[in-house]
Write an enzyme that holds these catalytic residues in place. Structure first.
Site, PDB file in Angstrom:
ATOM      1  N   CYS A  87       0.778  -1.148   0.061  1.00 27.29           N
ATOM      2  CA  CYS A  87      -0.257  -0.262  -0.007  1.00 27.29           C
ATOM      3  C   CYS A  87       0.790   1.275  -0.106  1.00 27.29           C
ATOM      4  CB  CYS A  87      -0.808  -0.185   1.054  1.00 27.29           C
ATOM      5  SG  CYS A  87      -2.318  -1.414   0.928  1.00 27.29           S
TER       6      CYS A  87
HETATM    7  N1  NAD Z   1      -2.425  -6.887   1.026  1.00 30.13           N
HETATM    8  C1  NAD Z   1      -3.014  -5.874   1.534  1.00 30.13           C
HETATM    9  O1  NAD Z   1      -2.835  -5.396   2.525  1.00 30.13           O
HETATM   10  C2  NAD Z   1      -3.941  -4.976   0.750  1.00 30.13           C
HETATM   11  C3  NAD Z   1      -4.759  -4.155   1.251  1.00 30.13           C
HETATM   12  C4  NAD Z   1      -5.456  -3.240   0.411  1.00 30.13           C
HETATM   13  C5  NAD Z   1      -5.599  -3.414  -1.170  1.00 30.13           C
HETATM   14  N2  NAD Z   1      -4.561  -4.363  -1.467  1.00 30.13           N
HETATM   15  C6  NAD Z   1      -4.843  -4.604  -2.907  1.00 30.13           C
HETATM   16  O2  NAD Z   1      -5.604  -5.675  -3.327  1.00 30.13           O
HETATM   17  C7  NAD Z   1      -5.155  -6.265  -4.518  1.00 30.13           C
HETATM   18  C8  NAD Z   1      -4.996  -7.586  -4.094  1.00 30.13           C
HETATM   19  O3  NAD Z   1      -3.663  -7.551  -3.125  1.00 30.13           O
HETATM   20  P1  NAD Z   1      -3.267  -8.844  -2.462  1.00 30.13           P
HETATM   21  O4  NAD Z   1      -2.505  -8.417  -1.190  1.00 30.13           O
HETATM   22  O5  NAD Z   1      -4.359  -9.895  -1.976  1.00 30.13           O
HETATM   23  O6  NAD Z   1      -2.543  -9.813  -3.395  1.00 30.13           O
HETATM   24  P2  NAD Z   1      -1.797 -11.312  -3.177  1.00 30.13           P
HETATM   25  O7  NAD Z   1      -0.578 -11.291  -4.070  1.00 30.13           O
HETATM   26  O8  NAD Z   1      -1.788 -11.683  -1.836  1.00 30.13           O
HETATM   27  O9  NAD Z   1      -3.073 -11.999  -3.879  1.00 30.13           O
HETATM   28  C9  NAD Z   1      -3.252 -11.946  -5.155  1.00 30.13           C
HETATM   29  C10 NAD Z   1      -3.677 -13.591  -5.872  1.00 30.13           C
HETATM   30  O10 NAD Z   1      -4.307 -13.162  -7.138  1.00 30.13           O
HETATM   31  C11 NAD Z   1      -3.814 -14.316  -7.867  1.00 30.13           C
HETATM   32  N3  NAD Z   1      -3.959 -14.035  -9.166  1.00 30.13           N
HETATM   33  C12 NAD Z   1      -3.228 -13.331 -10.048  1.00 30.13           C
HETATM   34  N4  NAD Z   1      -3.703 -12.936 -11.347  1.00 30.13           N
HETATM   35  C13 NAD Z   1      -4.766 -13.665 -11.465  1.00 30.13           C
HETATM   36  C14 NAD Z   1      -5.931 -13.785 -12.222  1.00 30.13           C
HETATM   37  N5  NAD Z   1      -5.972 -13.306 -13.549  1.00 30.13           N
HETATM   38  N6  NAD Z   1      -7.017 -14.492 -11.896  1.00 30.13           N
HETATM   39  C15 NAD Z   1      -7.166 -15.004 -10.604  1.00 30.13           C
HETATM   40  N7  NAD Z   1      -6.179 -14.932  -9.821  1.00 30.13           N
HETATM   41  C16 NAD Z   1      -5.164 -14.243 -10.105  1.00 30.13           C
HETATM   42  C17 NAD Z   1      -2.413 -14.667  -7.581  1.00 30.13           C
HETATM   43  O11 NAD Z   1      -1.985 -15.817  -7.625  1.00 30.13           O
HETATM   44  C18 NAD Z   1      -2.368 -14.459  -6.051  1.00 30.13           C
HETATM   45  O12 NAD Z   1      -2.930 -15.597  -5.266  1.00 30.13           O
HETATM   46  C19 NAD Z   1      -3.846  -5.427  -4.886  1.00 30.13           C
HETATM   47  O13 NAD Z   1      -4.258  -4.498  -5.832  1.00 30.13           O
HETATM   48  C20 NAD Z   1      -3.452  -4.742  -3.659  1.00 30.13           C
HETATM   49  O14 NAD Z   1      -2.779  -3.414  -3.821  1.00 30.13           O
HETATM   50  C21 NAD Z   1      -3.915  -5.006  -0.861  1.00 30.13           C
END
Ligand code: NAD
Length: 421
Positions: A262
């Protein structure tokens, strides 16, 4: 509620807690991920996300949550929620390929009446200008008429014991008012307070405003800590005093740099948008980036100065790096400033070991770093300890007894010999 069954695309920190919560609330939910290891693990009841215990996962599976990595299993669903990564590409520009890929899959599987919600953090305009055309051209359907399209940023704070998905208000923006209400109904059913944004771009910007606000305020105290040290001022004490003001001030603390997704990554999405659309710099973000990115080398310089006071050189010194994840009490190592700090230490000839209950294997520049177990620590093993992350487990440690130099980059240790950043 709108749309059943519900597909969650991307089962990471954001997608898995949402999928589990929706399933436990009685919805028919299918979690989809491209990573088959993730799907295999989850199907066998093993959660890879700290915020979802195996017991919670089992409960969700009993409630009907299923997992798949086969796109055609998502055919004709009522709702699709996209929680895929939004990293930076090698070029430093936003990498929206994961959203494009998820959008193309949904377009091939959705039906008239489906709802599509994007939760991934991204710059304003992505849902309307990138995702909508992919969905419309791939499905032959029109947003706002044949299907609903919304953006709702995820605000999850991994490891936060107080605020979880269900007790954190959710901002929702819609392509049309009916799209907003369709998405709102899903979150409302989970008991989440919904905050209605004027449109998609306002909802997208709200998330980047939150992250940029933190990024800039952390940079402010990081810049201050650099001059407070030579001026002989304890910045932590000044922050403690300022924080007693009951209005108009929020405390931020200096540290070894920013990590996770973030803070170091997301504001770049906004500065990219400003630069690419308007042709000028979002100077606050770029300055914050520069200051926060300078902290790892500042930490090493401070450590070097403290060793010097003990007639020790950094070269050849045995340095214990304590806490290598990007935040306390979480196993997430993404963008952790511990990595550049260890790289600089090694490049300057220090002999580096690490201590972290959450990280069993730590490699820097392709080499394995020696792991130290808390229970086996004793005095005399190290010339210096640098605390980068205040894991709760470390509360039981007497850092002062471990080495002549202890540099606390978090301001959390007490003791006459402890040096703060
Ligand atoms: N981690 C945090 O604290 C947080 C907080 C708020 C927002 N976000 C946002 O949320 C989004 C996801 O973050 P995250 O931390 O959950 O990511 P992450 O890397 O933990 O998980 C993402 C998952 O998506 C999968 N993936 C990739 N491409 C894909 C597709 N085309 N179809 C299906 N699955 C697919 C990956 O294999 C992975 O398991 C990002 O945009 C991030 O910026 C994250």
């Amino acid at each position: 509620m709108f749309g059943s069954p519900i597909a969650i695309l991307g089962l990471g920190y954001v997608g898995l807690p949402l999928a589990a919560g929706l399933a436990r609330a009685g919805n028919e939910v299918v979690g989809f991920d491209l990573d088959e290891r993730v799907i295999d693990g989850l199907s066998q009841g093993n959660s890879h996300i700290q915020d979802i215990s195996d017991a919670e996962l089992a409960e969700s599976i009993s409630a009907g949550l299923r997992f798949t990595s086969t796109g055609s299993d998502l055919h004709g669903f009522g709702a699709y929620i996209i929680c895929v990564p939004t990293p930076l590409a090698e070029s430093g520009y936003p990498d929206l390929s994961f959203i494009e890929q998820a959008g193309a899959l949904i377009a091939s599987q959705m039906r008239s009446g489906s709802l599509v919600v994007l939760e991934s953090t991204t710059y304003p305009g992505t849902t309307d200008e990138l995702l909508r055309p992919i969905l419309e051209s791939g499905s032959g359907l029109k947003a706002g008429i044949d299907f609903c399209l919304s953006f709702s940023p995820e605000r999850i704070d991994p490891g936060n014991p107080e605020f979880k998905v269900t007790n954190t208000p959710k901002v929702v923006g819609g392509y049309q008012p009916c799209c907003l209400e369709a998405a709102a109904s899903i979150y409302t059913e989970l008991g989440i307070e919904v905050v209605r944004a004027k449109g998609l771009r306002e909802a997208e910007l709200s998330k980047l405003l939150e992250n940029t606000y933190r990024h800039i305020n952390i940079a402010l105290v990081n810049e201050m800590v650099k001059f407070c040290n030579p001026l002989g001022i304890d910045l932590h004490d000044a922050i403690r005093c300022a924080a007693t003001k009951p209005f108009g001030f929020q405390a931020f603390y200096p540290g070894p740099g920013v990590g996770g997704h973030c803070i170091p990554i997301d504001p770049n999405y906004l500065s990219y948008r400003v630069r690419s659309e308007l042709g000028y710099a979002f100077r606050f973000v770029e300055l914050a980036q520069e200051i926060n990115a300078s902290m790892p080398s500042y930490v090493v310089t401070r450590l070097q100065d403290e060793l010097n006071e003990h007639s020790l050189s950094l070269k050849g010194s045995r340095v214990l790096v304590a806490g290598v994840t990007y935040k306390a009490d979480v196993p997430d190592e993404r963008e952790s400033p511990a990595v550049p700090i260890a790289e600089i230490l090694i490049n300057r000839g220090a002999i580096v070991s690490y201590l972290d209950p959450y990280v069993t294997n730590w490699q820097i520049q392709g080499s394995q770093i020696a792991r130290v177990i808390q229970g086996s620590l004793e005095g005399g093993q190290f010339d210096a300890v640098v605390l980068l992350q205040s894991h709760t487990d470390f509360d039981a440690l007497d850092f002062e007894s471990l080495a002549p130099v202890v540099l606390d980059t978090r301001g959390s240790l007490q003791g006459a010999a402890i040096k703060r950043l």
